[in-house]
Design an enzyme around this catalytic site. Structure first.
Site, PDB file in Angstrom:
ATOM      1  N   ASP A 180      -8.449   7.337   9.185  1.00 12.62           N
ATOM      2  CA  ASP A 180      -9.437   6.328   8.804  1.00 12.62           C
ATOM      3  C   ASP A 180      -9.537   5.244   9.866  1.00 12.62           C
ATOM      4  OD1 ASP A 180     -11.309   5.108   6.974  1.00 12.62           O
ATOM      5  OD2 ASP A 180      -9.759   3.619   6.518  1.00 12.62           O
ATOM      6  N   HIS A 190     -13.081   3.655   9.012  1.00 12.04           N
ATOM      7  CA  HIS A 190     -12.325   2.497   8.521  1.00 12.04           C
ATOM      8  C   HIS A 190     -12.817   2.070   7.128  1.00 12.04           C
ATOM      9  CE1 HIS A 190      -9.620  -0.817  10.345  1.00 12.04           C
ATOM     10  NE2 HIS A 190      -9.448  -0.765   9.039  1.00 12.04           N
ATOM     11  N   CYS A 218      -4.184   5.699   7.412  1.00 10.76           N
ATOM     12  CA  CYS A 218      -5.158   4.731   6.888  1.00 10.76           C
ATOM     13  C   CYS A 218      -4.648   3.312   7.108  1.00 10.76           C
ATOM     14  CB  CYS A 218      -5.408   4.974   5.403  1.00 10.76           C
ATOM     15  SG  CYS A 218      -6.255   6.519   5.030  1.00 10.76           S
ATOM     16  N   ALA A 225     -10.854  -0.273   2.664  1.00  9.88           N
ATOM     17  CA  ALA A 225     -11.151  -1.367   1.729  1.00  9.88           C
ATOM     18  C   ALA A 225     -12.598  -1.359   1.262  1.00  9.88           C
ATOM     19  CB  ALA A 225     -10.844  -2.704   2.398  1.00  9.88           C
ATOM     20  N   ASP A 237      11.534   2.656   6.272  1.00  4.21           N
ATOM     21  CA  ASP A 237      11.220   1.235   6.337  1.00  4.21           C
ATOM     22  C   ASP A 237      12.535   0.471   6.295  1.00  4.21           C
ATOM     23  OD1 ASP A 237      10.475  -1.431   5.966  1.00  4.21           O
ATOM     24  OD2 ASP A 237       8.645  -0.882   4.917  1.00  4.21           O
ATOM     25  N   GLU A 289     -12.185   1.307  18.120  1.00  7.25           N
ATOM     26  CA  GLU A 289     -13.220   1.555  17.123  1.00  7.25           C
ATOM     27  C   GLU A 289     -14.519   0.863  17.545  1.00  7.25           C
ATOM     28  OE1 GLU A 289     -11.705   0.327  13.321  1.00  7.25           O
ATOM     29  OE2 GLU A 289     -10.107   1.833  13.334  1.00  7.25           O
ATOM     30  N   ILE A 295       0.838  -1.202   0.000  1.00 12.90           N
ATOM     31  CA  ILE A 295       0.000   0.000   0.000  1.00 12.90           C
ATOM     32  C   ILE A 295       0.871   1.248   0.000  1.00 12.90           C
ATOM     33  CG2 ILE A 295      -1.733   1.294   1.293  1.00 12.90           C
ATOM     34  CD1 ILE A 295      -2.794  -1.411   2.301  1.00 12.90           C
TER      35      ILE A 295
END
Length: 538
Positions: free
Chosen positions: A253, A276, A227, A279, A168, A258, A149
């Protein structure tokens, strides 16, 4: 072939299955109902609702594949499936594009104040001045986590004319360059970014990756987009950063809890929230249905599959020989993960003695699982180990040295990084006890402990006493000690097995003692068995 679909699946996926298999759709099955439904089924497809227990699997004599239409497999007893020789699949890439596009939408909405402007205009307030935004063009986007992503977001940001930097440690600079990103240390990414977007997995190491100290290092007035996972952000620290003007705005997001019923971020004027939705597109839902159908059919027909969560068990006699060394390799990988500094570039595994005559795939998988699992949100196993490493630009090499049947089996690994290389060697004693025989160039006979304190020091009298005294004063009990040195009065490595964790302030104080060169705490977590580690029942 017969396939049971136990949770909702988009019609395209069901039709794809029905082209080559008998399909039964039964939703909302309790465990007893699932047991009965699996009596004559070759494959089972679930989402997140149906729980696939060890009991249900054990009573499914024909079952060969369990597939999750989505990413997580927490509702599937993967260990039980592995022991029974049942392949477990998921579809981790189905929402990549949708999540990347949602990230860009959130970024644009944040930069141009779109939700607030819409709300004002819908109430008849047609002023432009309160909603003057900023362009993305020419800005620097920092990406934390350059996986699938994160890479897609980098490509889209480049199309907007943004400069992209990324943090990373498990993606090589060459791989990052292919998506238009420059790899930097996290602190430098924080300092450079006009917009910071999070795409890292949530692990114990990344929980609250952005806290007060990280927000303090960010460029003042930067924007934050998350996200990925809510737990990556310390929400109290984010609120403080917003109030202080360090962060000009945040688009979220995901939240740590939650739904976030009482979070003050819900009502903050410079926060955009979505429930959320990463997707939640028609295309992603269709894609996951078609992808899971194709993977199930491929597995049932004996063709190669993607998204394997476990691996077919090897023959019993092979695992009797290799399993202790796979466990050793995994432990060595976990140690290397915690000692490596900088970008991981290459992994070399050298097999000696009888070990060199076996297939190295399980040993590679074990080492890469230990090295990569702590920083990834996907399993690393016999099927995908080399693929996961290759996707991150990590080169793999193997060396074999067979010195005769009586030669002791041993494993040596070398992890090349942009900093210094990490070298670890080990063997198995008595057919089951792992030993580290060389660490960072120092010879030793080390039985690994769950908590180990590594102290690099000058080899001179009194060093062991100083370390022991400081630990004793902090009520940290020493269970074992191993010392290796390059030569008398030279440099030494002290490895202490501990019963108690080392408080950070104690480790820092140790590092300041005269003659101490470096201190590192290594913790070995209890892992679930590697997929394929247990032979199928006879």
């Amino acid at each position: 072939m017969k396939v049971l679909v136990a949770d909702g699946l988009a019609p395209d996926g069901v039709r794809r299955l029905a082209e080559r298999a008998e399909v039964v759709v039964r939703e909302g099955l309790a465990e007893d109902q699932l047991v009965r439904a699996l009596a004559d089924v070759d494959a089972l497809i679930v989402r997140s609702r149906t729980r696939v227990t060890a009991r249900a699997l054990a009573r499914a004599p024909r079952l060969r594949v369990v597939a999750r239409a989505g990413v997580g497999t927490d509702n599937i007893d993967v260990d039980a499936a592995t022991r029974l020789g049942i392949l477990v699949l998921n579809t981790p890439e189905s929402s990549t594009i949708s999540t990347a596009e949602h990230t860009m939408a959130m970024m644009l909405a944040l930069a141009r104040h779109l939700p607030a402007a819409h709300l004002a205009a819908s109430r008849g307030d047609w002023r432009r001045e309160p909603f003057t935004g900023v362009e993305l063009y020419g800005k620097t986007l920092g990406i934390v986590g350059l996986g699938k992503i994160g890479s897609e977001v980098a490509r889209r940001a480049a199309a907007f004319g943004m400069r992209v930097v990324a943090a990373d440690p498990y993606v090589a600079a060459e791989r990052a360059a292919q998506v238009g990103a420059e790899v930097l240390a996290l602190d430098e990414v924080l300092a450079r970014s006009d917009v910071l977007s999070l795409h890292a997995p949530l692990t114990p190491a990344t929980h609250h990756l952005l806290g007060r100290s990280q927000f303090a290092r960010m460029k003042r007035g930067a924007l934050l987009v998350n996200c990925a996972r809510g737990g990556l952000v310390d929400e109290d620290a984010l609120l403080a950063a917003l109030e202080e003007g360090v962060v000009a705005g945040a688009a979220l997001d995901v939240m740590e809890r939650e739904p976030p019923h009482d979070s003050p971020l819900l009502r903050h004027p410079r926060v955009i929230l979505t429930p959320h939705l990463g997707a939640s597109t028609e295309e992603a839902q269709r894609r996951v249905a078609v992808e899971v159908a194709d993977q199930v059919l491929a597995a049932l027909e004996g063709r190669p599959v993607r998204g394997a969560v476990n691996a077919p068990a090897l023959r019993d006699e092979t695992w009797q020989r290799l399993r202790p060394f796979v466990d050793l390799a995994r432990m060595m990988g976990a140690v290397a993960c915690q000692l490596a500094e900088g970008q991981v570039r290459e992994v070399e595994l050298a097999y000696a003695g009888d070990l060199a005559s076996h297939d190295g795939a399980p040993l590679r998988a074990g080492f890469l699982a230990g090295l990569l699992e702590p920083v990834l949100d996907q399993p690393v196993n016999l099927i995908n180990a080399s693929v996961v490493a290759r996707e991150r630009g990590i080169a793999l090499a193997e060396v074999r040295r067979e010195d005769g049947e009586d030669s002791a089996s041993a494993l040596r690994v070398r992890v090349e990084t942009s900093g210094a290389a990490v070298v670890i060697a080990g063997t198995v004693v008595g057919g089951r006890e792992p030993r580290i025989t060389c660490l960072d160039g120092y010879r030793m006979d080390l039985a690994p402990s769950p908590i180990m304190l590594l102290v690099w020091n000058e080899d001179r009298p009194g060093m062991i006493g100083r370390v022991g005294t400081l630990l004793g004063g902090a009520d940290v009990n020493i269970a074992s000690m191993h010392v290796g040195r390059d030569h008398p009065r030279g440099r030494a490595l002290m490895v202490l097995g501990l019963d108690d964790p080392v408080p950070p302030e104690v480790a820092e104080e140790l590092g300041r003692l005269p003659g101490i060169l470096k201190v590192r705490v290594v913790q070995l977590q209890e892992h679930r068995p590697l997929p394929g580690a247990d032979p199928p029942p006879s």
